[in-house]
Structures are given as C-alpha cells and as structure tokens.
Design a protein around this motif. Structure first.
Motif, PDB file in Angstrom:
ATOM      1  N   THR A   1      74.897  88.952 109.703  1.00 51.29           N
ATOM      2  CA  THR A   1      74.719  89.094 111.144  1.00 51.29           C
ATOM      3  C   THR A   1      75.393  87.938 111.876  1.00 51.29           C
ATOM      4  O   THR A   1      75.680  86.897 111.280  1.00 51.29           O
ATOM      5  CB  THR A   1      73.217  89.144 111.500  1.00 51.29           C
ATOM      6  OG1 THR A   1      72.559  87.985 110.985  1.00 51.29           O
ATOM      7  CG2 THR A   1      72.574  90.390 110.912  1.00 51.29           C
ATOM      8  N   LYS A   2      75.650  88.143 113.152  1.00 49.61           N
ATOM      9  CA  LYS A   2      76.355  87.132 113.940  1.00 49.61           C
ATOM     10  C   LYS A   2      75.524  85.874 114.134  1.00 49.61           C
ATOM     11  O   LYS A   2      76.064  84.782 114.359  1.00 49.61           O
ATOM     12  CB  LYS A   2      76.733  87.732 115.296  1.00 49.61           C
ATOM     13  CG  LYS A   2      77.686  88.918 115.176  1.00 49.61           C
ATOM     14  CD  LYS A   2      77.891  89.593 116.520  1.00 49.61           C
ATOM     15  CE  LYS A   2      78.775  90.833 116.364  1.00 49.61           C
ATOM     16  NZ  LYS A   2      78.927  91.581 117.632  1.00 49.61           N
ATOM     17  N   ALA A   3      74.218  86.037 114.066  1.00 57.18           N
ATOM     18  CA  ALA A   3      73.276  84.924 114.157  1.00 57.18           C
ATOM     19  C   ALA A   3      72.063  85.323 113.321  1.00 57.18           C
ATOM     20  O   ALA A   3      71.949  86.483 112.914  1.00 57.18           O
ATOM     21  CB  ALA A   3      72.875  84.680 115.619  1.00 57.18           C
ATOM     22  N   PRO A   4      71.176  84.401 113.002  1.00 58.86           N
ATOM     23  CA  PRO A   4      69.974  84.793 112.259  1.00 58.86           C
ATOM     24  C   PRO A   4      69.265  85.964 112.952  1.00 58.86           C
ATOM     25  O   PRO A   4      69.112  85.963 114.188  1.00 58.86           O
ATOM     26  CB  PRO A   4      69.124  83.518 112.289  1.00 58.86           C
ATOM     27  CG  PRO A   4      70.128  82.411 112.368  1.00 58.86           C
ATOM     28  CD  PRO A   4      71.226  82.945 113.247  1.00 58.86           C
ATOM     29  N   PHE A   5      68.865  86.954 112.176  1.00 56.65           N
ATOM     30  CA  PHE A   5      68.280  88.171 112.737  1.00 56.65           C
ATOM     31  C   PHE A   5      67.092  88.566 111.860  1.00 56.65           C
ATOM     32  O   PHE A   5      67.204  89.403 110.977  1.00 56.65           O
ATOM     33  CB  PHE A   5      69.324  89.279 112.767  1.00 56.65           C
ATOM     34  CG  PHE A   5      68.992  90.432 113.676  1.00 56.65           C
ATOM     35  CD1 PHE A   5      67.830  90.450 114.439  1.00 56.65           C
ATOM     36  CD2 PHE A   5      69.843  91.516 113.773  1.00 56.65           C
ATOM     37  CE1 PHE A   5      67.528  91.513 115.289  1.00 56.65           C
ATOM     38  CE2 PHE A   5      69.573  92.587 114.616  1.00 56.65           C
ATOM     39  CZ  PHE A   5      68.398  92.582 115.363  1.00 56.65           C
ATOM     40  N   PRO A   6      65.928  87.953 112.093  1.00 53.08           N
ATOM     41  CA  PRO A   6      64.784  88.146 111.188  1.00 53.08           C
ATOM     42  C   PRO A   6      64.235  89.563 111.159  1.00 53.08           C
ATOM     43  O   PRO A   6      63.521  89.921 110.219  1.00 53.08           O
ATOM     44  CB  PRO A   6      63.743  87.152 111.712  1.00 53.08           C
ATOM     45  CG  PRO A   6      64.150  86.856 113.121  1.00 53.08           C
ATOM     46  CD  PRO A   6      65.626  86.967 113.157  1.00 53.08           C
TER      47      PRO A   6
ATOM     48  N   GLN B   1      66.609  86.906 119.280  1.00 53.38           N
ATOM     49  CA  GLN B   1      67.096  87.570 118.070  1.00 53.38           C
ATOM     50  C   GLN B   1      67.044  86.651 116.859  1.00 53.38           C
ATOM     51  O   GLN B   1      66.664  87.070 115.760  1.00 53.38           O
ATOM     52  CB  GLN B   1      68.525  88.045 118.278  1.00 53.38           C
ATOM     53  CG  GLN B   1      69.157  88.604 117.009  1.00 53.38           C
ATOM     54  CD  GLN B   1      70.630  88.839 117.174  1.00 53.38           C
ATOM     55  OE1 GLN B   1      71.052  89.436 118.155  1.00 53.38           O
ATOM     56  NE2 GLN B   1      71.426  88.378 116.213  1.00 53.38           N
ATOM     57  N   SER B   2      67.409  85.397 117.043  1.00 54.08           N
ATOM     58  CA  SER B   2      67.558  84.498 115.899  1.00 54.08           C
ATOM     59  C   SER B   2      66.369  83.561 115.693  1.00 54.08           C
ATOM     60  O   SER B   2      66.314  82.868 114.667  1.00 54.08           O
ATOM     61  CB  SER B   2      68.832  83.659 116.061  1.00 54.08           C
ATOM     62  OG  SER B   2      68.816  82.929 117.279  1.00 54.08           O
TER      63      SER B   2
END
Length: 525
Positions: free
Chosen positions: A140-145, A465-466
């Motif tokens: 993912t483009k950034a952390p996406f829990p 999101q992150s």
C-alpha cells in the motif's frame, strides 16, 4: 403503462417461475434488479450482494460480520506497508479453470481501470506482487491496517475467462457499455449463474465443486425484481415468493400477522444523505444563472435546517429510521454518539439564511432520486421537496429507477441528489475516502458526486488510513467529522432499518450490511 398492468405482468412472471419449483428452490424478490453480473461495474449493495454468491474476495464475512478466510486462507503484515496473503489451493472457477495468484493480480488491477466502480476500494494499493502461484504481497502507499476489511467486497474474476470473453475491463455504467461479464459469470462461489434475464429473472444453481461448506439445502435460487410494493407483499403472503426485500414499513405488521410469513427487522449500517453540487460555477439544473448557490454554506445550512427529519421519521418511515447528524451510524467504527447532534429543524432560521445568501425568494433546482433502491426513497425525496418549499425552494423532483438513476449521478450529471452508503469495512475511513474526500483519478472521492472538497479533511483522511494507534485514530476521525459538519459538506438524514419478508418455512441469515448469503438459506421440506 399503468401500475395495474405492470402488476399483472409481474404476477405473470411470478407464476412462470413458480411452476415446477421444488422444495429446495428459494424464490427471492427485490424492489430492484442487480444491474449487472460484473462484480466491478457498480459499487451498490444489491448488485454486490447478488454477485457475492457467485464471486468471492480474498476475505469474506462470517454471520456476525467478523472477517472470514475466503480465497485467502490467511493474511499478515510483513512490513508496515506490505500485506502477505496465502491463497487457497485446489479452488476451481465454475468453468473448471484453476484459481491462482494470476487471477488476483488481474482482478485487483481490473478494479482500477476506466469503467470500474470499485476504484475507492483499491486506490491505496501501490503494487500487487506474485510471490508464487498461491502467495501474493499487496503493498500500500502508506500503512493501511484495515486493508483486509477493505477487500471483502472486491471480488476475484478468472483472468483467462475475461480474456477469452473480451471482458478484461468492467462495463461502464455511466456510458451504458456492456460486455460478456454483464450477462454471464464465472466465479468460485457457492452458486453458479444459470440464466440471466435483466429486469425479469436471474437463476442460480448450487456449485457442486465448491471448495467450502454450503450449510443450507437450497439447490436453486430464482431472483426476481418486483418494483411494485403491493405486488411484492402479495406474492410473499400468497407463497409465490419465499424471501423479499424491502417490506414496506406500513406492511410490516400485516406480514407478521399472516399465517405463512414474517418480517425480519433490524438496524442497517447504511446512512441515507443528500448531496449538492459544490464544484460547478453554475448549476446544471437550476433557475439561478451565473453562479452556484450551493457554494454558499448559508444555502447548504438553510436546506439542512428546513428538513423536518423527525416528521420524515414519523410519517414516511413509520419510525423505522434513526435520524443522524453523521455520515456513519452506530455499529461503524468511528461513530460517536455525543457528536451525533443535528442542527435544529428551524424553517424561520433557514429563511433568514437564504435571504442573507441573496435568495430571499428561493430558487428552483432539480433533485435526482431513485424510486426502487432505498426504503421509501421517492417518498423521502417528496417530503424533502415539501419541506424546502417552505423556504421558497421549488424542487423539480426527478425520481427514476436505479437502472437510469445510478448512471446519471455517477456521471455527476446532477445538482442535488439522494444517496445511501454502507461502509464495507464497517469503519469510518471507508465513508471518508469514498464519499467525503475530494475526488481524484485514483478512486478517492469516487462517490463524492457533489465534489465537496476540504484539504484539511483530506489530510486527516490520509492520516486515519495509516494510523495504528486506536485512540489517536478515533480522535482523527472525530476531527474530520467535525470539519465536515461545520462545512455542511453533505446533509445526513437517517439510518434506515432492514425489513425482510421471509416465508416461515425458510431460514435465512440477515446481515447488518443487507447482504443475503444463499449458502446459509434452508428451506424446510
């Protein structure tokens, strides 16, 4: 065509498919049809619910809506931005082709091409990599829990089948373009598509090669759209259909008093709201020329405060709704009851706001509304129109079947509209990203059809999101909702109640997201 003639036609359709139906056939009716068999063409609950019985995602849902392994047997984060999914082996598509990682890579890419209505589900994916035939990594483009939750309604198609049938891209509901995937289907799910007659009848049969357990005993499912409420209820009470949705709120007691049927009523996670075109310099459908009144917060607030939501709850929804000030409801992560305070219903204050904004006499505007999608949708719009007339606003109501309504508003060919949304993740971020974020070409704000934009809101949405710290994340969601409330980015109305009519010989599992799983239906012999 008169309503009476339509009812006769619908009754004839019912009789046609009722003849010869066996004890293990279940007959389902809905006020509208699934508009396509393509699982990526429309992000709408009826379509996704129907196709979820044919197609599957990497991750599914249990009866209590918790996450369940589906085409992936397990998943884990191997780094802050990379999730590894172990794929299920020995799974076949309905045409006998084996399921592998290639199908996952193809399907996730397919959700991002032109024509896809699922872009907001996958817009935060940077890359999907094949480790081997049964292991993939999603970066993912950034952390996406909550990525696994995000993928529960993103279904996997056969790469080879799509290539062989010239269906490598989804059908575009905005342009009316169709392809083989519109009318045919080839999934891995517990039921196969046998016959598709749009707006008439769709028939499914049990998949004898299904990898998983089918708890119910249903061999055949016949799905029929019946738009007329009275016809749909009569068909249930006469035993011509077994399951129907929705039961009109005024008929719930009647159904429960019948000998052979009952109404299953429960809260739904969907929020019904109004959206306004806040981008164009001049509205497409309004008497105001040379400017856009919805760009003025005072006008948006006037509309909000002119709507008697308690009156709608009482007279239109028969108390089967929960008025809301937020774009998500109870049961969705991020909902805060103390923040759920609507602006007061105050026509006099609304009139003053209109005058202050330069519209003391009001103006005309067209309102787009479906008449076969949500509970009493057209009646809600009629009530809103009546409310707004008290502040000088003349609503030209354009109520139509969802088959033409959705393509129109998804093109943003609207000035004022009604829509409903259930976050598939049961998390506020889904609504924030899909409905409230400023639209981009990657899928963010894909259903923000009035193009409400606030850069600070978008910044917080990306941070939500992150963020992995629950307390910090909850505080961010709260801050974002406050920004949206202060802006009056949309006008939230209520969460509607689910009301399914079910024959007493039939057992179903009613999910709070309004999905109906055929594999859990049992018909008493």
């Amino acid at each position: 065509m008169t309503t009476y003639k339509k009812s006769l036609i619908q009754a004839a359709i019912l009789l046609a498919f009722t003849a010869g139906a066996g004890a293990q056939t279940v007959r389902i009716a809905n006020q509208g049809d699934a508009l396509s068999m393509d699982p990526h063409s429309l992000n709408e609950t009826v379509q996704l619910s129907v196709t979820s019985n044919v197609y599957e995602g990497l991750v599914g849902r249990n009866k209590d809506l918790t996450l369940a392994p589906a085409l992936a047997t397990s998943w884990k984060q191997v780094s802050p931005t990379v999730w590894r999914f172990e794929l299920r082996k020995n799974v076949q598509f309905h045409d006998g082709k084996p399921f592998t990682a290639d199908d996952v890579l193809f399907s996730l890419a397919r959700t991002q091409v032109d024509g896809s209505d699922m872009k907001s589900n996958t817009n935060d994916i940077k890359e999907v990599r094949k480790v081997n035939d049964f292991v993939i990594d999603i970066e993912t483009k950034a952390p996406f829990p909550i990525l696994p939750e995000q993928l529960t309604s993103t279904y996997i198609m056969s790469k080879k089948w799509c290539e062989e049938n010239q269906a490598t891209k989804p059908v575009d509901r905005r342009k009316g373009i169709e392809n083989a995937a519109s009318f045919r289907a080839n999934g891995t799910g517990p039921y196969r598509l046998r016959e598709r007659q749009p707006n008439v009848r769709t028939t499914f049969v049990r998949n004898g090669n299904y990898w998983g357990k089918i708890e119910g005993n249903v061999q055949e499912v016949v799905f029929t759209p019946i738009g007329n409420d009275a016809t749909r209820v009569a068909a249930l009470l006469s035993g011509e259909i077994d399951v129907m949705e929705p039961v009109p709120v005024q008929d719930i007691d009647r159904v429960n008093a019948s000998a052979g049927a009952k109404a299953l009523v429960a809260p739904e996670l969907r929020t019904i709201f109004l959206g306004m075109d806040q981008k164009r310099d001049e509205l497409l459908y309004s008497s105001v020329k040379g400017k856009n009144p919805f760009k003025d917060k005072r006008v948006r607030q006037a509309f909000y405060q002119a709507i008697d939501i308690e009156g709608i709850k009482k007279t239109v929804m028969r108390n089967a709704s929960l008025p809301t000030a937020l774009m998500v409801g109870p049961g969705v992560n991020g909902f805060a009851q103390d923040q759920n305070k609507r602006l007061p219903y105050d026509p006099d204050a609304a009139k003053k706001l209109m005058a202050d904004a330069g519209y003391p006499q009001g103006f005309e505007v067209t309102m787009n509304c479906p008449n076969d999608r949500y509970v009493n949708d057209a009646r809600i719009c009629q009530a809103v129109a009546q409310n707004l007339s008290r502040i000088g606003v003349k609503i030209n109501l354009a109520a139509e079947t969802k088959g033409t309504y959705f393509p129109k508003i998804l093109r943003r060919d609207t000035s004022f509209y009604l829509l409903g949304w259930t976050p598939t993740t049961y998390d506020a971020h889904n609504t924030m990203n899909a409905i409230m974020a400023c639209p981009d070409d990657k899928g963010a704000g894909q259903f923000n059809l009035g193009t409400y934009c606030n850069q600070e809101f978008d910044k917080i949405t990306r941070a939500v999101q992150s963020e992995t710290d629950k307390a910090k994340r909850t505080a961010m969601i709260r801050q974002a909702f406050q920004i949206h409330q202060d802006d009056i980015g949309h006008i939230p109305l209520h969460q509607q109640s689910l009301a399914w009519g079910v024959n007493k010989k039939v057992t179903v599992v009613q999910r709070g997201d309004n999905y109906l799983d055929y594999k859990w239906i049992t018909v008493k012999k």
